[in-house]
Design an enzyme around this catalytic site. Structure first.
Site, short mmCIF file in Angstrom:
data_model
loop_
_atom_site.label_atom_id
_atom_site.label_comp_id
_atom_site.label_asym_id
_atom_site.label_seq_id
_atom_site.Cartn_x
_atom_site.Cartn_y
_atom_site.Cartn_z
N ALA A 16 16.70 78.46 73.58
CA ALA A 16 18.36 78.60 72.36
C ALA A 16 18.41 77.70 72.92
CB ALA A 16 19.41 79.30 73.57
N ALA A 19 15.50 72.84 70.18
CA ALA A 19 14.22 73.67 69.39
C ALA A 19 14.73 75.02 68.90
CB ALA A 19 12.66 73.94 69.54
N GLY A 20 15.02 74.96 69.33
CA GLY A 20 15.63 77.28 69.34
C GLY A 20 16.47 77.09 68.44
N GLN A 248 3.49 66.00 83.09
CA GLN A 248 4.04 64.75 83.25
C GLN A 248 5.30 64.50 85.18
OE1 GLN A 248 7.63 62.91 81.45
NE2 GLN A 248 6.03 61.05 80.76
N GLU A 391 9.31 71.57 73.71
CA GLU A 391 8.40 71.78 75.00
C GLU A 391 7.31 72.20 75.12
OE1 GLU A 391 10.64 70.15 78.42
OE2 GLU A 391 8.72 70.95 79.44
N ARG A 402 4.08 61.55 77.79
CA ARG A 402 5.34 61.19 76.93
C ARG A 402 6.38 60.20 77.19
NH1 ARG A 402 11.35 62.70 77.30
NH2 ARG A 402 10.33 64.18 79.42
C1 FAD Z 1 16.84 66.77 83.82
C2 FAD Z 1 15.40 66.69 83.67
C3 FAD Z 1 15.90 65.34 81.78
C4 FAD Z 1 15.73 65.54 81.05
N1 FAD Z 1 15.96 64.34 80.57
C5 FAD Z 1 15.10 63.75 78.76
C6 FAD Z 1 15.42 62.75 78.17
O1 FAD Z 1 17.07 61.59 78.48
N2 FAD Z 1 15.22 62.93 77.39
C7 FAD Z 1 14.36 63.65 76.68
O2 FAD Z 1 13.85 63.31 75.66
N3 FAD Z 1 13.96 64.18 76.85
C8 FAD Z 1 14.67 65.23 78.33
N4 FAD Z 1 13.57 65.10 78.93
C9 FAD Z 1 13.05 66.62 78.66
C10 FAD Z 1 13.64 67.79 77.78
O3 FAD Z 1 14.48 67.50 77.78
C11 FAD Z 1 12.90 69.04 77.25
O4 FAD Z 1 11.93 68.86 76.74
C12 FAD Z 1 13.59 69.33 76.16
O5 FAD Z 1 15.53 69.67 76.36
C13 FAD Z 1 12.61 70.73 75.68
O6 FAD Z 1 14.08 71.82 74.66
P1 FAD Z 1 13.52 73.08 74.01
O7 FAD Z 1 14.08 73.07 72.95
O8 FAD Z 1 12.05 72.95 73.16
O9 FAD Z 1 13.96 74.06 75.27
P2 FAD Z 1 14.82 74.22 76.49
O10 FAD Z 1 15.75 73.31 75.86
O11 FAD Z 1 14.27 73.92 77.68
O12 FAD Z 1 14.75 75.94 76.55
C14 FAD Z 1 13.79 76.78 76.37
C15 FAD Z 1 14.71 78.34 76.38
O13 FAD Z 1 14.38 78.65 76.32
C16 FAD Z 1 14.52 80.31 76.91
N5 FAD Z 1 13.12 81.47 77.77
C17 FAD Z 1 12.17 80.81 78.17
N6 FAD Z 1 11.40 81.89 78.40
C18 FAD Z 1 12.07 83.21 77.94
C19 FAD Z 1 12.24 84.40 77.79
N7 FAD Z 1 10.71 84.88 78.61
N8 FAD Z 1 13.21 85.06 77.81
C20 FAD Z 1 13.91 84.36 76.50
N9 FAD Z 1 13.76 83.33 76.69
C21 FAD Z 1 13.12 82.46 77.53
C22 FAD Z 1 15.75 79.92 77.97
O14 FAD Z 1 16.40 80.63 78.17
C23 FAD Z 1 15.94 78.51 77.38
O15 FAD Z 1 17.10 79.07 76.38
C24 FAD Z 1 14.78 66.18 80.57
C25 FAD Z 1 14.27 67.70 81.47
C26 FAD Z 1 14.83 67.54 82.14
C27 FAD Z 1 14.26 69.21 83.34
#
Ligand code: FAD
Length: 587
Positions: A16, A19-20, A248, A391, A402
């Site tokens: 969530a 991306a999700g 990274q 990610e 990246r």
């Molecule tokens: C501190 C920090 C600062 C950042 N700042 C920036 C920025 O300024 N600009 C930028 O472009 N990027 C930034 N990044 C990178 C960026 O935030 C992430 O790469 C991006 O938000 C990932 O989004 P996502 O939707 O792929 O995953 P996430 O937002 O990580 O969400 C993952 C989801 O998967 C769910 N999940 C995982 N495993 C399971 C499972 N087994 N069962 C059920 N649910 C599960 C979790 O509950 C969560 O809802 C930052 C990262 C960090 C850590």
């Protein structure tokens, strides 16, 4: 005995984060009624919400003035899609797939305006346009932001839209397996924390937006939930993983925890200072200074530390923001300031912040095409009904490194594309059959874990593993260290087979959750290391001290690691190069 139940939806999305959620909204917008999102944390606690610095798009709202400060542009600015493309390709050390990068940069403005129309509270210029600031490796001030709470406001915006569309949520449900038979994805199995029951979620299409895996390392900026579950589950289900050796390390993690001090701090003009009081980046990236790309800045910091120029000879250098002044810090970097005060008692208005490189982002992951369809090889053979974005996926826009702010963009944009593709797919796909043994197998595994009376504690194993990953699979790598890491990982896996839990009850058992997640980390930590050992060159984030040069003749290619009976097996895939042939990467 653990209770079980079987439910079905048209589309099940795991994750969530941006991306999700964006995928779920896109599926709804395209006419699919029955869309469910499963998340092991509450949606608003997804790691996307922790992002601080910004989200990239070549809007051209600002231009640099004489002192290089971004100011409002009068005539459409100097930025362009082409410049964003060129910066991203160079940032990726030419390992990014250029067809995917083209999609990323050209659809970026539409993503920003969509957020804006949904009421996202960006920081603004005086004339009302979205403000943009500098970020590492970008040749223009391109990062759109909301102070240093960017991820937080984006996540809130998408969650509101998902609720408005009536997306069904399964919060605090941890997915423990991806069910695939005969190259068709059938659904997932999730453990519901609040009840302890196992839920089989059958679906016509499944998407993973499960995020990154910084928690494989001792020092990391990542939330505790970032344990790379999706990667391990996909790999176990027969999906190869792409470019896993590229991890990274962000230059500025707070010392000693690794908590992120956003690159926005340097984007706003912060300095990096060593023990001699020098702005040492002048030696490593004279034209870009502190705003070189992350791989380069992180290695430079570590080199200063290794050569004894850390502060007081210690394991950190200083991030100095004092010259920015209190007003700017309070307006643009309130979170950075507060984190320093809360975690190390340093107020950056008055004193420099101690920082060190920290494991931050995974460039590699589940291979997909441009629409999030998971593919199994260089010929793009699809795994029917399985999608990935964000990610955890590797559509390869980031290649070997990246650029900051490209990830929030990627997660939203490829989430949207995957959501649309899934909507099209489920118009014609029927609900695939469900294997009778899938749920009983998953239940037997958890029951066995809960029943084991004595054994190893998972936290002890995790600590050994994480320390080893930071030491030998970190910023600087070489053959002997990587081989030593493989040995430690194998020992940890042996110990893990004997793991036993202190808490033996299935409801809200965080001990069980940690053990399941450690199993995932152990699975892919080996793959990161195997890839790093095989890749005998240095490119982007992957630096081999025994092979310090980039080697395009032999290594201008992606790795794909497959699960076989003999252990992980590496194969390769060409890089897509459209209009930017490889050049030397200098800053
Ligand atoms: C501190 C920090 C600062 C950042 N700042 C920036 C920025 O300024 N600009 C930028 O472009 N990027 C930034 N990044 C990178 C960026 O935030 C992430 O790469 C991006 O938000 C990932 O989004 P996502 O939707 O792929 O995953 P996430 O937002 O990580 O969400 C993952 C989801 O998967 C769910 N999940 C995982 N495993 C399971 C499972 N087994 N069962 C059920 N649910 C599960 C979790 O509950 C969560 O809802 C930052 C990262 C960090 C850590």
């Amino acid at each position: 005995m653990i209770d079980t139940t079987i439910l079905a939806h048209d589309i099940v999305i795991v994750g969530a984060g941006l991306a999700g959620l964006r995928a779920a909204i896109a599926a709804k917008e395209n006419g699919i009624q029955d869309v469910a999102v499963v998340s092991k944390v509450h949606p608003l606690r997804s790691h996307s919400g922790a992002a601080q610095g910004g989200i990239a798009a070549a809007l051209g709202n600002t231009v640099p003035d004489k002192e290089n400060n971004p100011v409002a542009s009068q005539d459409g600015g100097q930025d362009s899609i082409d410049l964003h493309f060129a910066d991203t390709v160079k940032g990726s050390d030419w390992l990014g797939d250029q067809d995917a990068i083209e999609v990323l940069v050209s659809e970026a403005p539409s993503i920003l305006y969509e957020y804006e129309h949904w009421g996202c509270v960006f920081s603004r210029l005086d004339d009302g346009r979205i403000a943009q600031r500098w970020f590492g490796g970008h040749s223009q001030p391109r990062a759109c932001y909301a102070a240093d709470w960017t991820g937080h406001v984006l996540l809130q915006t998408l969650y509101q839209q998902a609720e408005r569309h009536g997306v069904k949520f399964y919060p605090e449900c941890e997915v423990t397996s991806l069910v695939v038979r005969d190259r068709v994805c059938r659904g997932v199995i999730a453990w519901e924390l609040a009840t302890g029951r196992l839920i089989a979620l059958r679906a016509r299409a499944v998407m993973f937006g499960t995020g990154g895996y910084g928690r494989a390392f001792r020092i990391t900026s990542n939330a505790t939930a970032n344990t790379g579950d999706g990667l391990a589950l996909a790999y176990r289900a027969g999906v190869p993983l792409e470019d896993m050796e590229f991890v990274q390390f962000h230059p500025t993690g707070l010392y000693p925890s690794g908590i992120l001090m956003s690159e926005a701090a340097r984007g706003e003009g912060g300095y990096l200072i060593n023990d001699a009081g020098e702005r040492f980046m002048s030696k490593y990236a004279p034209s870009k200074m502190e705003l070189g790309p992350r791989d380069l800045v992180s290695r430079s910091i570590q080199q200063e530390i290794n050569e004894g120029r850390g502060i007081g000879g210690g394991e950190y250098v200083h991030l100095d923001l004092r010259h920015l002044g209190a007003a700017k810090i309070k307006e643009r970097l309130p979170q950075v300031r507060q984190l320093g005060i809360d975690f190390v008692g340093v107020d950056c208005i008055e004193a420099p912040i101690p920082i060190q490189p920290t494991a931050h982002y995974s460039m590699g992951g589940i291979p997909t095409d441009l629409d999030g369809q998971v593919i199994l090889d260089a010929d793009k053979t699809p795994l029917v009904g399985f999608f990935a974005a964000g990610e955890c996926a590797c559509v390869s826009v980031h290649g070997a490194n990246r650029l900051g702010t490209n990830s929030l963009l990627e997660a939203t944009l490829f989430g949207r594309r995957a959501g649309r593709a899934m909507a099209a797919f489920v118009q014609t796909a029927s609900l695939p059959g469900w294997p009778a043994d899938a749920l009983s197998e998953a239940r037997a595994e958890i029951e066995a874990l809960l029943a084991r009376q004595r054994g190893e504690r998972s936290l002890d194993i995790a600590n050994t593993l994480r320390a080893e990953m930071t030491k030998n699979v970190g910023l600087f790598r070489e053959k002997a260290g990587l081989e030593a890491a493989l040995k430690v990982i194998a020992e940890c896996r042996e110990r893990f087979a004997r793991v036993s839990l202190d808490d033996k009850h299935p409801v809200f058992n965080t001990d069980l959750m940690a053990a399941i997640e450690l199993g995932h980390i152990l699975e892919f930590a080996e793959l990161v290391t195997v890839g790093a050992l095989a890749r005998q060159e240095s490119r982007g984030s992957h630096f081999r001290t025994d092979f310090p040069k980039r080697d395009d003749a032999n290594w201008l290619k992606h790795t794909l690691v497959y699960r076989t009976d003999r252990g992980p097996e590496l194969r390769f895939k060409p890089v897509v190069i459209t209009k930017s042939p490889p050049q030397e990467r200098k800053y």
